[in-house]
Design a protein around this motif. Structure first.
Motif, PDB file in Angstrom:
ATOM      1  N   GLU A 105     -64.001  40.389 -37.863  1.00  0.00           N
ATOM      2  CA  GLU A 105     -63.646  39.259 -38.717  1.00  0.00           C
ATOM      3  C   GLU A 105     -62.935  38.153 -37.950  1.00  0.00           C
ATOM      4  OE1 GLU A 105     -61.254  40.527 -41.964  1.00  0.00           O
ATOM      5  OE2 GLU A 105     -62.688  41.993 -42.713  1.00  0.00           O
ATOM      6  N   ARG A 142     -72.976  43.987 -37.122  1.00  0.00           N
ATOM      7  CA  ARG A 142     -73.484  42.610 -37.086  1.00  0.00           C
ATOM      8  C   ARG A 142     -73.506  41.986 -38.484  1.00  0.00           C
ATOM      9  NH1 ARG A 142     -75.838  40.457 -32.973  1.00  0.00           N
ATOM     10  NH2 ARG A 142     -76.277  42.541 -32.103  1.00  0.00           N
ATOM     11  N   ASP A 143     -74.020  42.741 -39.461  1.00  0.00           N
ATOM     12  CA  ASP A 143     -74.083  42.220 -40.830  1.00  0.00           C
ATOM     13  C   ASP A 143     -72.687  42.053 -41.430  1.00  0.00           C
ATOM     14  OD1 ASP A 143     -76.819  42.099 -40.730  1.00  0.00           O
ATOM     15  OD2 ASP A 143     -77.135  44.028 -41.739  1.00  0.00           O
ATOM     16  N   ARG A 175     -69.998  41.282 -39.775  1.00  0.00           N
ATOM     17  CA  ARG A 175     -69.438  40.062 -39.191  1.00  0.00           C
ATOM     18  C   ARG A 175     -69.992  38.826 -39.884  1.00  0.00           C
ATOM     19  NH1 ARG A 175     -69.030  39.386 -32.834  1.00  0.00           N
ATOM     20  NH2 ARG A 175     -66.783  39.624 -33.223  1.00  0.00           N
ATOM     21  N   LYS A 176     -71.279  38.795 -40.147  1.00  0.00           N
ATOM     22  CA  LYS A 176     -71.887  37.642 -40.828  1.00  0.00           C
ATOM     23  C   LYS A 176     -71.274  37.432 -42.207  1.00  0.00           C
ATOM     24  CE  LYS A 176     -76.451  37.892 -38.623  1.00  0.00           C
ATOM     25  NZ  LYS A 176     -77.894  38.192 -38.854  1.00  0.00           N
ATOM     26  N   LYS A 177     -70.992  38.541 -42.893  1.00  0.00           N
ATOM     27  CA  LYS A 177     -70.468  38.461 -44.267  1.00  0.00           C
ATOM     28  C   LYS A 177     -69.007  38.101 -44.308  1.00  0.00           C
ATOM     29  CE  LYS A 177     -70.161  41.101 -48.576  1.00  0.00           C
ATOM     30  NZ  LYS A 177     -70.485  42.386 -49.245  1.00  0.00           N
ATOM     31  N   LYS A 180     -66.894  37.013 -41.453  1.00  0.00           N
ATOM     32  CA  LYS A 180     -66.316  36.234 -40.369  1.00  0.00           C
ATOM     33  C   LYS A 180     -65.415  35.141 -40.887  1.00  0.00           C
ATOM     34  CE  LYS A 180     -65.854  34.784 -36.060  1.00  0.00           C
ATOM     35  NZ  LYS A 180     -65.119  35.560 -35.061  1.00  0.00           N
TER      36      LYS A 180
END
Length: 301
Positions: free
Chosen positions: A258, A292-293, A295-297, A299
């Motif tokens: 995050e 990865r997902d 982090r995208k959600k 960040k």
């Protein structure tokens, strides 16, 4: 005043929460906490020498101590005694007020007349690690109403509001004596040795989670055998020590995903995972998303 954005949970080396930085010098602090601010919708096991009172404003809050689990809903209050290890999970979006304060704010010095008569019977009770209050009796309605009055005082800050809050919460504890009389009358013997051991072992995990540690090292932190270490964890938090270590590593990894731009491989290594594939497997098992997902959600900008 009410702190509307709590800083990250700050723990000392021994897993004690550091509260003084938010209190402004007053041995009392009120937070308005939002579950979305806590990594993984979870607050890890910790403890503090101050009393805690939580009022659930919205959502469902799950609170754990070493001997009970509480599911609190809007309008409920949770009392957590001093020096009690506890943790939180948030199944959905939760907003709640949290009063955390030194008992001396109400009782005066430890051992004083007021402390001995009205507070020590509660604060030293082995049966009262925590208490869940719903609006299901006249007395409990009055107790919850006291918390709401204290929240109003903290929000509006009229002249002398500190005195008003102290008076309101003193009345709450007077009702608390009545509410818990039957529970305290059948006092059970608490396992203080387990508590001290858990503090030592959690301190070790929190400070060394990035290193290649295992059951032997965790047990050695408390000077006990690996078998007794496992028993102690099961008795205290109903979880094997290695599973707790893995979950804590995953939580620290989630926080880094995050808040940093470090690569996923680097974060896995920083948090003690020996391979990217194992990290990905464990992380998805716990959070339901790949790193990865996640982090995208989540960040942070």
């Amino acid at each position: 005043m009410i702190c509307y954005k709590k800083k990250n949970l700050t723990l000392k080396d021994n897993s004690e929460e550091l509260l003084s930085e938010d209190s402004g010098g007053l041995p009392f602090v009120c937070y308005y906490d939002e579950s979305r601010l806590f990594t993984g919708n979870h607050i890890p096991w910790h403890w503090h020498d101050w009393i805690e009172l939580n009022y659930v404003d919205s959502g469902i809050l799950k609170m754990y101590t070493t001997d009970q689990e509480v599911e609190a809903r809007p309008g409920d209050v949770i009392f957590i005694n001093r020096n009690i290890m506890h943790a939180y999970d948030f199944p959905d979006q939760v907003n709640y007020y949290s009063f955390i304060f030194d008992a001396r704010f109400l009782a005066g010095e430890f051992g004083s007349y007021i402390d001995r008569k009205y507070f020590a019977p509660i604060l030293r009770s082995k049966n009262l690690s925590a208490l869940h209050l719903r609006s299901d009796s006249a007395r409990r309605i009055h107790m919850i109403g006291s918390i709401l009055k204290a929240i109003d005082q903290m929000r509006e800050e009229p002249a002398g509001y500190e005195f008003a809050v102290r008076e309101i919460l003193s009345r709450f504890f007077l009702l608390m004596q009545e509410e818990t009389e039957s529970v305290r009358a059948t006092e059970k013997k608490g396992n203080e040795r387990d508590l001290e051991r858990m503090k030592q072992m959690l301190q070790f995990i929190y400070s060394q989670y990035s290193e290649p540690i295992g059951l032997d090292e965790i047990a050695a932190a408390a000077g006990i055998s690996p078998r007794e270490c496992t028993r102690c964890f099961h008795r205290s938090i109903d979880r094997p020590p290695i599973r707790f270590l893995i979950e804590y590593r995953a939580q620290m990894a989630a926080m880094k995903l995050e808040r940093t731009g470090d690569s996923i491989s680097s974060i896995a290594e920083q948090c003690g995972f020996l391979s990217d594939s194992y990290f990905g497997k464990i992380f998805k098992e716990i959070y339901g998303l790949t790193p990865r997902d996640y982090r995208k959600k989540h960040k942070m900008s």
